[in-house]
Design a protein around this motif. Structure first.
Motif, PDB file in Angstrom:
ATOM      1  N   UNK A   1      52.870  32.615  54.525  1.00 26.94           N
ATOM      2  CA  UNK A   1      54.248  33.065  54.646  1.00 26.94           C
ATOM      3  C   UNK A   1      54.361  33.941  55.891  1.00 26.94           C
ATOM      4  N   UNK A   2      55.480  33.841  56.572  1.00 32.30           N
ATOM      5  CA  UNK A   2      55.702  34.640  57.777  1.00 32.30           C
ATOM      6  C   UNK A   2      56.684  35.762  57.449  1.00 32.30           C
ATOM      7  N   UNK A   3      56.223  36.988  57.660  1.00 30.52           N
ATOM      8  CA  UNK A   3      57.051  38.169  57.469  1.00 30.52           C
ATOM      9  C   UNK A   3      57.415  38.721  58.834  1.00 30.52           C
ATOM     10  N   UNK A   4      58.613  39.285  58.946  1.00 31.44           N
ATOM     11  CA  UNK A   4      59.037  39.897  60.188  1.00 31.44           C
ATOM     12  C   UNK A   4      59.199  41.393  60.022  1.00 31.44           C
ATOM     13  N   UNK A   5      59.083  42.101  61.127  1.00 27.00           N
ATOM     14  CA  UNK A   5      59.331  43.539  61.131  1.00 27.00           C
ATOM     15  C   UNK A   5      60.205  43.837  62.340  1.00 27.00           C
ATOM     16  N   UNK A   6      61.364  44.443  62.105  1.00 27.43           N
ATOM     17  CA  UNK A   6      62.307  44.797  63.160  1.00 27.43           C
ATOM     18  C   UNK A   6      62.541  46.296  63.113  1.00 27.43           C
ATOM     19  N   UNK A   7      62.551  46.944  64.303  1.00 24.43           N
ATOM     20  CA  UNK A   7      62.737  48.382  64.356  1.00 24.43           C
ATOM     21  C   UNK A   7      63.513  48.757  65.600  1.00 24.43           C
ATOM     22  N   UNK A   8      64.431  49.690  65.418  1.00 28.54           N
ATOM     23  CA  UNK A   8      65.092  50.352  66.540  1.00 28.54           C
ATOM     24  C   UNK A   8      64.905  51.850  66.336  1.00 28.54           C
ATOM     25  N   UNK A   9      65.085  52.612  67.429  1.00 30.51           N
ATOM     26  CA  UNK A   9      64.770  54.039  67.373  1.00 30.51           C
ATOM     27  C   UNK A   9      65.857  54.916  66.782  1.00 30.51           C
ATOM     28  N   UNK A  10      67.110  54.485  66.881  1.00 30.19           N
ATOM     29  CA  UNK A  10      68.195  55.340  66.399  1.00 30.19           C
ATOM     30  C   UNK A  10      69.209  54.533  65.608  1.00 30.19           C
ATOM     31  N   UNK A  11      70.003  55.230  64.837  1.00 27.87           N
ATOM     32  CA  UNK A  11      71.044  54.579  64.038  1.00 27.87           C
ATOM     33  C   UNK A  11      72.122  53.948  64.907  1.00 27.87           C
ATOM     34  N   UNK A  12      72.265  54.415  66.143  1.00 25.44           N
ATOM     35  CA  UNK A  12      73.297  53.847  67.011  1.00 25.44           C
ATOM     36  C   UNK A  12      72.865  52.502  67.595  1.00 25.44           C
ATOM     37  N   UNK A  13      71.583  52.174  67.495  1.00 29.37           N
ATOM     38  CA  UNK A  13      71.107  50.890  67.999  1.00 29.37           C
ATOM     39  C   UNK A  13      71.234  49.824  66.922  1.00 29.37           C
ATOM     40  N   UNK A  14      71.268  48.560  67.358  1.00 31.68           N
ATOM     41  CA  UNK A  14      71.529  47.446  66.454  1.00 31.68           C
ATOM     42  C   UNK A  14      70.299  46.558  66.326  1.00 31.68           C
ATOM     43  N   UNK A  15      70.013  46.138  65.107  1.00 30.61           N
ATOM     44  CA  UNK A  15      68.878  45.266  64.821  1.00 30.61           C
ATOM     45  C   UNK A  15      69.231  43.780  64.940  1.00 30.61           C
ATOM     46  N   UNK A  48      55.865  46.168  54.532  1.00 33.13           N
ATOM     47  CA  UNK A  48      55.581  44.851  55.119  1.00 33.13           C
ATOM     48  C   UNK A  48      54.086  44.572  55.094  1.00 33.13           C
ATOM     49  N   UNK A  49      53.290  45.542  55.497  1.00 38.28           N
ATOM     50  CA  UNK A  49      51.839  45.354  55.497  1.00 38.28           C
ATOM     51  C   UNK A  49      51.330  45.196  54.069  1.00 38.28           C
ATOM     52  N   UNK A  50      51.905  45.967  53.141  1.00 38.75           N
ATOM     53  CA  UNK A  50      51.508  45.869  51.736  1.00 38.75           C
ATOM     54  C   UNK A  50      51.832  44.521  51.117  1.00 38.75           C
ATOM     55  N   UNK A  51      52.822  43.828  51.647  1.00 39.99           N
ATOM     56  CA  UNK A  51      53.228  42.525  51.106  1.00 39.99           C
ATOM     57  C   UNK A  51      52.350  41.384  51.617  1.00 39.99           C
ATOM     58  N   UNK A  52      51.567  41.656  52.657  1.00 38.30           N
ATOM     59  CA  UNK A  52      50.764  40.595  53.275  1.00 38.30           C
ATOM     60  C   UNK A  52      49.616  40.147  52.385  1.00 38.30           C
ATOM     61  N   UNK A  53      49.421  38.845  52.335  1.00 35.43           N
ATOM     62  CA  UNK A  53      48.294  38.248  51.623  1.00 35.43           C
ATOM     63  C   UNK A  53      47.481  37.430  52.615  1.00 35.43           C
ATOM     64  N   UNK A  54      46.358  36.938  52.155  1.00 36.50           N
ATOM     65  CA  UNK A  54      45.490  36.088  52.965  1.00 36.50           C
ATOM     66  C   UNK A  54      46.290  34.930  53.573  1.00 36.50           C
ATOM     67  N   UNK A  82      42.877  43.591  57.638  1.00 35.28           N
ATOM     68  CA  UNK A  82      42.268  43.901  56.333  1.00 35.28           C
ATOM     69  C   UNK A  82      42.961  43.137  55.206  1.00 35.28           C
ATOM     70  N   UNK A  83      44.259  42.878  55.363  1.00 34.59           N
ATOM     71  CA  UNK A  83      45.008  42.124  54.354  1.00 34.59           C
ATOM     72  C   UNK A  83      44.717  40.626  54.457  1.00 34.59           C
TER      73      UNK A  83
END
Length: 182
Positions: A1-15, A48-54, A82-83
């Protein structure tokens, strides 16, 4: 399964752009966060990392969305490994932790991300200096205007208690106490 991770630095920025890219790349679930990459404490990244499996893959649009310094990047990638999962970056297609060469690329990208963080800090500091030169005030707005401060000091000099004066101006007693200390 492919998981994504999206991050911006402030609330004024858009994901939105990151979400669109990750969805188009086949991410089934995308963990999102609006928090600085300079901090290692990012709850959604941990989830996200905790959800990862082999055999799973954690995907980001760019490595600087994952970490801004080499140590954090390497720690995150170690946790992914490690996951039993892999890591991919859309902006840096050569970064795929299923190959051995990728670890060298990841270390170089981590250093570049760290330099970028330093440049951001330098630009922000320079911007603050310029703003101060233009007369921009930083910090919290004062609870009392200069006129109210003078009136409060006059009342205290006339014998009113700090608590009474604070209630009169609808501020805390600590505000009045700090006023005396100036």
């Amino acid at each position: 399964m492919i998981y994504g991770y999206a991050r911006v630095s402030t609330n004024s920025q858009d994901l939105a752009q990151q979400l669109a890219q990750l969805t188009a790349a086949g991410c089934v679930k995308i963990y999102r966060e609006k928090i600085s990459g300079a901090t290692a404490e990012r709850p959604q990244l941990k989830r996200a990392i905790g959800a990862l499996d082999e055999g799973d893959v954690l995907m980001v649009t760019a490595t600087d969305r994952l970490a801004r310094n080499t140590r954090d990047l390497l720690n995150i990638l170690h946790a992914v490994k490690e996951a039993g999962a892999g890591f991919r970056s859309l902006a840096e297609p050569m970064v795929d932790t299923t190959s051995q060469f990728a670890e060298v690329i990841i270390a170089v990208l981590g250093i570049a991300a760290s330099w970028e963080r330093e440049r951001i800090t330098e630009r922000t500091a320079a911007g603050r200096v310029q703003a101060r030169a233009r007369g921009v005030k930083f910090g919290r707005k004062l609870a009392l205007t200069a006129h109210q401060q003078a009136e409060a000091l006059d009342r205290l000099a006339a014998g009113d208690t700090q608590r009474t004066v604070a209630a009169l101006f609808n501020v805390s007693q600590a505000t009045i106490s700090r006023l005396i200390g100036r």
